[in-house]
Design a protein around this motif. Structure first.
Motif: not given
Length: 115
Positions: A35-36, A49-53, A57-61
């Protein structure tokens, strides 16, 4: 299917927490997708701008790294975005969706950051 809330007007340096409810998604769909949070500022394209698997696990701009935190509550099928140290350039309408943009976009929630 997607209902975003929690936006508002805040001064620079302030905080907001956005919520996204995937109201009609079945649990397996919610849990099986990444999801983002996306945003779209006036005159600009929508950006992630942000995501979560599915495994959290997360990732960000780069523009929000260190200031925003994405997390989810699978039991409630909710995705959250905690935003801190807000800047005027964070002003936008914020949306959530899967990373495949699989669902119809919701109305979004307006975030306005004043200088």
């Amino acid at each position: 299917q997607l209902v975003e809330s929690g936006g508002g007007l805040v001064q620079a340096g302030g905080s907001l927490r956005l919520s996204c409810k995937a109201a009609r998604s079945i649990t397996s769909f919610f849990n099986g997708n990444s999801w983002g949070w996306y945003r779209q500022a006036p005159g600009k394209q929508r950006e992630l701008v942000a995501s979560i698997t599915s495994t959290r696990s997360t990732d960000y701009a780069d523009s929000v790294k260190g200031r925003f935190t994405i997390y989810k509550d699978s039991s409630r099928k909710m995705v959250y975005l905690q935003m801190s140290s807000l800047k005027p350039e964070d002003t936008a309408v914020y949306y959530c969706n899967t990373l495949k943009e699989a669902l119809n976009w919701g109305q979004g929630t307006q975030v306005t950051v004043s200088a």
